[in-house]
Design a protein around this motif. Structure first.
Motif, PDB file in Angstrom:
ATOM      1  N   GLN A 111     -38.256  24.862  -9.304  1.00  0.00           N
ATOM      2  CA  GLN A 111     -37.129  25.257  -8.447  1.00  0.00           C
ATOM      3  C   GLN A 111     -37.289  24.684  -7.039  1.00  0.00           C
ATOM      4  O   GLN A 111     -36.324  24.190  -6.431  1.00  0.00           O
ATOM      5  N   MET A 112     -38.509  24.725  -6.518  1.00  0.00           N
ATOM      6  CA  MET A 112     -38.737  24.189  -5.174  1.00  0.00           C
ATOM      7  C   MET A 112     -38.543  22.668  -5.137  1.00  0.00           C
ATOM      8  O   MET A 112     -37.986  22.117  -4.177  1.00  0.00           O
ATOM      9  N   GLN A 116     -26.569  24.179   1.641  1.00  0.00           N
ATOM     10  CA  GLN A 116     -26.822  25.486   2.230  1.00  0.00           C
ATOM     11  C   GLN A 116     -27.482  26.401   1.201  1.00  0.00           C
ATOM     12  O   GLN A 116     -27.430  26.147  -0.013  1.00  0.00           O
ATOM     13  N   VAL A 117     -28.066  27.480   1.681  1.00  0.00           N
ATOM     14  CA  VAL A 117     -28.770  28.404   0.792  1.00  0.00           C
ATOM     15  C   VAL A 117     -27.822  28.997  -0.236  1.00  0.00           C
ATOM     16  O   VAL A 117     -28.164  29.151  -1.410  1.00  0.00           O
ATOM     17  N   MET A 118     -26.597  29.306   0.182  1.00  0.00           N
ATOM     18  CA  MET A 118     -25.635  29.929  -0.732  1.00  0.00           C
ATOM     19  C   MET A 118     -25.273  29.008  -1.881  1.00  0.00           C
ATOM     20  O   MET A 118     -24.887  29.476  -2.958  1.00  0.00           O
ATOM     21  N   ASP A 119     -25.445  27.727  -1.674  1.00  0.00           N
ATOM     22  CA  ASP A 119     -25.117  26.794  -2.753  1.00  0.00           C
ATOM     23  C   ASP A 119     -26.138  26.850  -3.889  1.00  0.00           C
ATOM     24  O   ASP A 119     -25.847  26.385  -5.008  1.00  0.00           O
ATOM     25  N   HIS A 120     -27.313  27.390  -3.628  1.00  0.00           N
ATOM     26  CA  HIS A 120     -28.386  27.446  -4.637  1.00  0.00           C
ATOM     27  C   HIS A 120     -28.950  28.860  -4.740  1.00  0.00           C
ATOM     28  O   HIS A 120     -30.163  29.064  -4.832  1.00  0.00           O
ATOM     29  N   ALA A 121     -28.045  29.829  -4.738  1.00  0.00           N
ATOM     30  CA  ALA A 121     -28.477  31.230  -4.820  1.00  0.00           C
ATOM     31  C   ALA A 121     -29.193  31.524  -6.136  1.00  0.00           C
ATOM     32  O   ALA A 121     -30.138  32.319  -6.193  1.00  0.00           O
ATOM     33  N   GLU A 162     -31.084  29.436  -7.950  1.00  0.00           N
ATOM     34  CA  GLU A 162     -32.461  28.922  -7.909  1.00  0.00           C
ATOM     35  C   GLU A 162     -33.360  29.791  -7.039  1.00  0.00           C
ATOM     36  O   GLU A 162     -34.511  30.074  -7.380  1.00  0.00           O
ATOM     37  N   VAL A 163     -32.817  30.215  -5.885  1.00  0.00           N
ATOM     38  CA  VAL A 163     -33.597  31.075  -4.982  1.00  0.00           C
ATOM     39  C   VAL A 163     -33.895  32.419  -5.648  1.00  0.00           C
ATOM     40  O   VAL A 163     -35.003  32.949  -5.566  1.00  0.00           O
ATOM     41  N   SER A 164     -32.893  32.979  -6.346  1.00  0.00           N
ATOM     42  CA  SER A 164     -33.088  34.259  -7.025  1.00  0.00           C
ATOM     43  C   SER A 164     -34.136  34.143  -8.134  1.00  0.00           C
ATOM     44  O   SER A 164     -34.988  35.031  -8.290  1.00  0.00           O
ATOM     45  N   THR A 165     -34.070  33.033  -8.865  1.00  0.00           N
ATOM     46  CA  THR A 165     -35.067  32.820  -9.926  1.00  0.00           C
ATOM     47  C   THR A 165     -36.472  32.736  -9.349  1.00  0.00           C
ATOM     48  O   THR A 165     -37.433  33.295  -9.895  1.00  0.00           O
ATOM     49  N   THR A 166     -36.571  32.023  -8.230  1.00  0.00           N
ATOM     50  CA  THR A 166     -37.880  31.892  -7.589  1.00  0.00           C
ATOM     51  C   THR A 166     -38.409  33.242  -7.126  1.00  0.00           C
ATOM     52  O   THR A 166     -39.590  33.562  -7.318  1.00  0.00           O
ATOM     53  N   LEU A 167     -37.555  34.060  -6.544  1.00  0.00           N
ATOM     54  CA  LEU A 167     -37.974  35.393  -6.075  1.00  0.00           C
ATOM     55  C   LEU A 167     -38.396  36.283  -7.245  1.00  0.00           C
ATOM     56  O   LEU A 167     -39.350  37.056  -7.131  1.00  0.00           O
ATOM     57  N   ASP A 168     -37.667  36.156  -8.354  1.00  0.00           N
ATOM     58  CA  ASP A 168     -38.056  36.949  -9.535  1.00  0.00           C
ATOM     59  C   ASP A 168     -39.450  36.580 -10.024  1.00  0.00           C
ATOM     60  O   ASP A 168     -40.253  37.452 -10.393  1.00  0.00           O
TER      61      ASP A 168
END
Length: 441
Positions: A241-242, A252-257, A259-265
């Motif tokens: 993901q990174m 922007q971050v919202m464009d890849h929410a 991927e970011v959510s998957t990473t946080l999980d």
């Protein structure tokens, strides 16, 4: 790192343990045999020396010469005890020396016993007990062994034979030495027999003692391998993901929410896994000590279970409680809370939407009893013995997204064992599973 083959490791450890046990037996037998032989030999010589001391006492305390007195007709005359004499030739001998170190009682040594008259007087060895050898023939079999004691008799002694002279007391110890030699041979044969028996016992014990060691070693290897596998999956997801986000530096971050959510999980999953691994590692090393304290059980249970009531409601599941436990109970509140969280979390995960989870708590005969049941698919009988093993999953298809890593029930079992309690699993008819925990107060 070079991987050690299980069979090679087993052989090295087993033979190493075998030789250690064998060496322990050898030392034990040698010490035991030496102690037995020492006390047996000491007892023999103490008896011999005791006889010499008795003879010395009789000589030193000798009374006057025998005297006779008149008696009435028909009565036998009484006489005082006569001075000691050599009543057992070649067993006990008494050699008396004059001022010129010459033997004066040579007439007592007849029939080839003149060898005793040739024993030199050694005045420096007065009151010293020693063993000496007399050569009475041309062959070694003609040697005889004596225990000797030289006594200086005072001039005031009533027996003129001994008064003011040196008296050498001799006691033959051939039979005693023969007994000691026979005992030594018997002891050596006995120790050799037990040594052979010890080899068999050592081999058997090494095999038996190696079983838990090999089991622990195998579990450690599996633990390390499974831990590496569990950590590798979320790390791979995070890395992918990174790397993907690095290809979109202008977005922007919202464009890849997603991927970011998957990473946080995955980060959350790693945090839980790391915490569980740390708990198990500390439990294995004995670093965690339980801290029992009195807890007001009713409000404490309500506080622990309340968050799961909300989670069950959000997942369209029902959480039923039957909390009959009241009063103050003695246990480690933090560890028991972790135990209940693990069991409740498992029940929620395995219960389908529309199902129910039942939680009961009561105090029965000074035991705190928990029962947590679900209406999931249940656990097969062959798997019930394995569910408390580390990294074991009843559902092989579970992955990091479900949050399962097979460590929760292992931790739960450890917590129960630390409280000297018991945890068991049963079927919940018509479907589901019941976990029962009994903790002594």
């Amino acid at each position: 790192m070079k991987k050690i083959k299980p069979r090679t490791f087993e052989n090295k450890q087993r033979w190493g343990l075998f030789f250690k046990i064998l060496l322990s037996f050898a030392i034990l037998f040698l010490v035991l045999g030496g102690v037995i032989y020492f006390f047996f030999q000491r007892s023999i010589y103490q008896n011999i020396d005791s006889g010499l001391n008795n003879q010395k006492r009789q000589i030193m305390t000798d009374k006057k010469a025998p005297q006779f007195r008149r008696t009435q007709p028909g009565r036998r005359p009484q006489r005082e005890q006569a001075p000691p004499a050599n009543t057992a030739q070649f067993r006990t001998m008494t050699v008396v020396y004059n001022k010129k170190s010459q033997v004066i009682n040579s007439n007592e040594f007849l029939n080839g016993l003149t060898i005793f008259t040739k024993i030199p007087l050694e005045k420096s060895k007065v009151n010293k007990k020693e063993t000496m050898t007399l050569y009475t023939g041309n062959t070694q079999t003609s040697n005889h062994y004596f225990r000797k004691l030289l006594v200086k008799v005072p001039k005031e002694n009533a027996n003129t034979m001994y008064a003011g002279r040196y008296v050498l007391l001799l006691e033959n110890i051939d039979s005693e030495l023969l007994a000691i030699n026979s005992f030594r041979k018997s002891l050596m044969v006995t120790l050799a027999s037990f040594w052979i028996l010890a080899i068999a016992i050592a081999y058997y014990l090494s095999r038996q003692n190696m079983k838990p060691i090999l089991r622990s070693w195998k579990r450690q290897q599996e633990f390390s391998s499974n831990a590496a596998h569990e950590l590798r999956t979320p790390l791979t997801v995070i890395q992918n993901q990174m790397e993907f986000l690095l290809t979109k530096p202008r977005d922007q971050v919202m464009d890849h929410a997603v991927e970011v959510s998957t990473t946080l999980d995955e980060v959350k999953h790693m945090k839980v896994l790391s915490s569980q691994l740390l708990t198990l590692a500390r439990s294995d090393s004995g670093m965690i000590q339980i801290n029992k304290q009195e807890v007001d059980i009713e409000p404490w249970l309500n506080k622990v279970i309340q968050p799961f009531d909300e989670i069950a409601d959000s997942q369209n599941k029902v959480l039923n409680t039957n909390l009959l436990a009241q009063g103050r109970v003695n246990f480690d509140a933090d560890l028991v809370r972790q135990l209940l969280v693990i069991l409740l979390d498992n029940a929620l995960k395995y219960t389908p939407s529309g199902g129910s989870i039942n939680v009961s708590a009561k105090v029965n005969k000074k035991n705190l009893v928990f029962e947590i049941s679900d209406t999931g698919r249940g656990i097969d009988d062959p798997e019930k013995e394995k569910i408390f093993d580390r990294f074991y999953r009843t559902d092989k298809s579970r992955n990091s997204k479900t949050g399962g890593n097979g460590l929760g029930l292992s931790i739960a079992k450890w917590i129960v064992d630390e409280h000297h309690g018991k945890i068991s699993v049963h079927d919940n008819y018509p479907t589901g599973t019941i976990f029962k925990v009994v903790l002594p107060e």
